[in-house]
Write an enzyme that holds these catalytic residues in place. Structure first.
Site, PDB file in Angstrom:
ATOM      1  N   ARG A  46     -12.474   3.228  12.603  1.00  0.00           N
ATOM      2  CA  ARG A  46     -11.756   3.831  11.343  1.00  0.00           C
ATOM      3  C   ARG A  46     -10.251   4.375  11.446  1.00  0.00           C
ATOM      4  O   ARG A  46      -8.812   3.992  10.976  1.00  0.00           O
ATOM      5  CB  ARG A  46     -12.429   4.589   9.843  1.00  0.00           C
ATOM      6  CG  ARG A  46     -11.291   5.129   9.462  1.00  0.00           C
ATOM      7  CD  ARG A  46     -12.047   6.132   8.126  1.00  0.00           C
ATOM      8  NE  ARG A  46     -13.855   6.281   8.244  1.00  0.00           N
ATOM      9  CZ  ARG A  46     -13.599   8.430   9.205  1.00  0.00           C
ATOM     10  NH1 ARG A  46     -12.222   8.376   9.275  1.00  0.00           N
ATOM     11  NH2 ARG A  46     -14.519   8.484   9.357  1.00  0.00           N
ATOM     12  N   TYR A 103       5.863  -2.809 -10.999  1.00  0.00           N
ATOM     13  CA  TYR A 103       4.813  -4.069 -10.462  1.00  0.00           C
ATOM     14  C   TYR A 103       3.269  -3.570 -11.784  1.00  0.00           C
ATOM     15  O   TYR A 103       3.156  -2.037 -11.746  1.00  0.00           O
ATOM     16  CB  TYR A 103       4.460  -4.382  -9.563  1.00  0.00           C
ATOM     17  CG  TYR A 103       2.350  -4.392  -9.271  1.00  0.00           C
ATOM     18  CD1 TYR A 103       2.544  -5.604  -9.421  1.00  0.00           C
ATOM     19  CD2 TYR A 103       1.939  -3.618  -8.690  1.00  0.00           C
ATOM     20  CE1 TYR A 103       1.053  -5.949  -9.608  1.00  0.00           C
ATOM     21  CE2 TYR A 103       0.288  -3.902  -8.339  1.00  0.00           C
ATOM     22  CZ  TYR A 103      -0.068  -5.292  -9.130  1.00  0.00           C
ATOM     23  OH  TYR A 103      -0.970  -5.512  -8.328  1.00  0.00           O
ATOM     24  N   ASP A 175       9.490  -0.316  -2.497  1.00  0.00           N
ATOM     25  CA  ASP A 175       8.220  -1.292  -1.967  1.00  0.00           C
ATOM     26  C   ASP A 175       8.917  -2.294  -1.648  1.00  0.00           C
ATOM     27  O   ASP A 175       9.721  -3.184  -2.213  1.00  0.00           O
ATOM     28  CB  ASP A 175       7.689  -1.708  -3.374  1.00  0.00           C
ATOM     29  CG  ASP A 175       6.556  -2.881  -3.331  1.00  0.00           C
ATOM     30  OD1 ASP A 175       6.464  -3.927  -2.817  1.00  0.00           O
ATOM     31  OD2 ASP A 175       5.623  -2.520  -4.238  1.00  0.00           O
ATOM     32  N   LYS A 200       0.757 -10.536   0.312  1.00  0.00           N
ATOM     33  CA  LYS A 200       2.224 -11.513  -0.309  1.00  0.00           C
ATOM     34  C   LYS A 200       3.163 -12.468   1.003  1.00  0.00           C
ATOM     35  O   LYS A 200       1.823 -12.660   1.531  1.00  0.00           O
ATOM     36  CB  LYS A 200       3.295 -10.886  -1.318  1.00  0.00           C
ATOM     37  CG  LYS A 200       1.646  -9.855  -2.013  1.00  0.00           C
ATOM     38  CD  LYS A 200       1.617 -10.754  -2.846  1.00  0.00           C
ATOM     39  CE  LYS A 200       0.721  -9.587  -3.982  1.00  0.00           C
ATOM     40  NZ  LYS A 200      -0.077  -8.855  -4.215  1.00  0.00           N
TER      41      LYS A 200
END
Ligand SMILES: Cc1ncc(COP(=O)(O)O)c(C=O)c1O
Length: 380
Positions: A46, A103, A175, A200
Site C-alpha cells: 500500500r 464530468y 483534469d 482513458k
C-alpha cells in the site's frame, strides 16, 4: 530527453536482478527485511510497490516534473480515487469552484460527498474569466478545471485560470484526462496539480481503471504521498503495468486519435443531418484559439447533435457498428454514447444537465474511412 523517449524510459530502467527490459509486475504485498526496520525501500505494497513506482516516475516525467525536484506523481485505483485524495485537502467551510459542465462523476463527488461534509462549491463557466472571478471567495481553496471538458469540449485558458486562482489564494487543479500530457502540460502553464483518469488515453486500451495526481510542488507531493498511504486507494501492480505499457505508445496513439477526430469532425460539420459539431480543432469552435495556443493537437473527442433531437441521438448511437455503444473514452477502439442517458446521468436535473440530443464520440485509431462510413450509415 524528448517526450516519446521518456514515455519508454523514465522510471523504467532494466530490472536490476534479471535485466528484464520491461518493468516486472511485482505481485507482492510485503518485502523481507534484513533486520526490523531494515529494508530496501519497500516494506508494504500500500505504501510502495516497484511497478507502481515506475508508473509514478514515468507519469511525473511526462507531465514535466523534473527528476529530484521533490514533485512527483501518486497513482490511484481510479480517476475518482485521485479526486477523493484531493478532497482530503479540504475542510468544512472551504470552498471550491468546478466547471459548470464538469464530468458527471466530478459533480457527484463534489455535490454529494464534499458538499455533505460541509465543503461549499460553485459551478461556473470557467471559459469566461468574469464568471471565474465572480465565483472566487475568500474561502476558495481549489479551482477545478477540465480542459477540454467532457462532453461539451469547452476549452479553458489554463494560464489565466491559474493566475486568477493564485491571486485568490487558491490552488488550480487541471483534469488533463482528455488532452493527456502529450497534447497539454498544465503544470508548465501554472497549474498546481494535474489529475488523470488513466482508464482513458494513458492506459489506452480499455482494459484498466486507474488514476493519478501529479504536482511539481514538493510540499503538496509529500502530503499527497501521505494521503495515498493513509487512505489507501492504490492501484494493484498489474494495473500499473497496463498503464505503463499504454504510456509507451501514448505519443503514437494521440497523433492518430487527433488525425482521425479531425477527419470525423470535418465530415460531421459538412453533413446536413447534423446541426452542431463540437471539436476544438474546428476553426469555428469558441475555444479554438486557446486550444491552438495551449495544446499540441486538438484531441480525439468529438461531440455532435444530429437533427431530430434526443430520439435521433439515441438512434444514431444504437446504429453504429465500428463505434461501440459504450461509456468511457480514450481507447484504441472508437466509442459512441449519449452522455445525458449514460455517463452524465448523475447531473440530470441539476444546473450541469447535459443536452439530451448530444452524442459523444471517442474516436479511436481505426482507419478513418471506416469510421466515417459507419457514421454516415448510422445517421440514416
Ligand atoms: C474527465 C474525467 N475525469 C475523471 C474521470 C473519472 O475517472 P475514473 O472513471 O477512472 O474513476 C472520468 C471518467 O470518465 C473523466 O472522463
Amino acid at each position: 530527453m524528448k517526450f516519446e523517449t521518456r514515455a519508454i524510459h523514465a522510471g523504467q530502467d532494466p530490472d536490476p536482478t534479471t535485466g528484464a527490459v520491461v518493468v516486472p509486475i511485482y505481485a507482492t504485498s510485503t518485502y523481507a527485511q534484513s533486520a526490523p526496520g531494515e529494508h530496501s525501500g519497500y516494506e508494504y505494497s500500500r505504501t510502495d510497490n516497484p511497478t507502481r513506482t515506475a508508473l509514478q516516475e514515468a507519469l511525473a516525467s511526462l507531465e514535466g516534473v523534473a527528476e529530484g525536484s521533490g514533485g512527483g506523481c501518486v497513482a490511484t485505483a481510479s480517476g475518482m480515487a485521485a479526486m477523493a485524495l484531493l478532497g482530503y485537502l479540504l475542510r468544512p467551510g472551504d470552498h471550491l469552484v468546478i466547471p459548470d459542465d464538469a464530468y458527471g462523476g466530478t459533480f457527484r463527488f463534489v455535490a454529494r460527498v464534499l458538499g455533505e461534509q460541509g465543503v461549499a462549491w460553485t459551478a461556473a463557466d470557467l471559459t469566461d474569466p468574469a464568471s471565474l472571478a465572480a465565483a472566487l471567495r475568500a474561502e476558495t481553496r481549489l479551482v477545478w478545471v477540465e480542459t477540454p471538458t467532457n462532453p461539451m469540449l469547452r476549452v479553458v485558458d489554463i494560464a489565466a485560470a491559474a493566475a486568477a486562482a493564485h491571486a485568490a489564494g487558491a490552488r488550480l487543479v487541471v483534469d488533463n484526462t482528455l488532452a493527456t500530457p502529450y497534447l497539454q502540460r498544465p503544470l508548465d502553464l501554472g497549474a498546481d496539480v494535474v489529475l488523470h483518469s488513466s482508464t482513458k488515453y494513458l492506459g489506452g486500451h480499455s482494459d484498466v481503471v486507474g488514476g493519478a495526481l501529479v504536482t511539481a510542488d514538493p510540499g503538496l507531493h509529500e502530503r499527497l504521498r501521505f494521503l495515498q498511504n493513509a487512505a489507501g486507494p492504490v492501484p494493484g501492480p498489474f494495473d500499473c503495468f497496463l498503464v505503463l505499457r499504454g504510456l509507451k505508445t501514448l505519443a503514437l496513439r494521440m497523433e492518430r486519435h487527433c488525425e482521425n477526430a479531425a477527419r470525423v469532425a470535418q465530415f460531421l460539420a459538412a453533413d446536413r443531418r447534423v446541426c452542431q459539431v463540437l471539436y476544438p480543432g474546428l476553426p469555428g469552435h469558441r475555444g479554438h484559439a486557446v486550444a491552438h495556443r495551449q495544446m499540441g493537437g486538438f484531441g480525439g473527442m468529438v461531440s455532435f447533435r444530429p437533427r431530430g433531437g434526443a430520439e435521433a441521438a439515441h438512434r444514431v448511437a444504437s446504429a453504429t457498428e465500428v463505434f461501440f455503444l459504450a461509456e468511457s473514452l480514450g481507447g484504441v477502439e472508437s466509442l459512441i454514447e449519449v452522455p445525458a442517458a449514460m455517463t452524465h446521468l448523475s447531473v440530470a436535473g441539476t444546473p450541469l444537465e447535459v443536452l439530451a440530443d448530444l452524442v459523444r464520440l471517442s474516436v479511436g485509431v481505426e482507419h478513418p474511412d471506416d469510421l466515417i462510413e459507419d457514421l454516415d450509415r448510422a445517421l440514416g
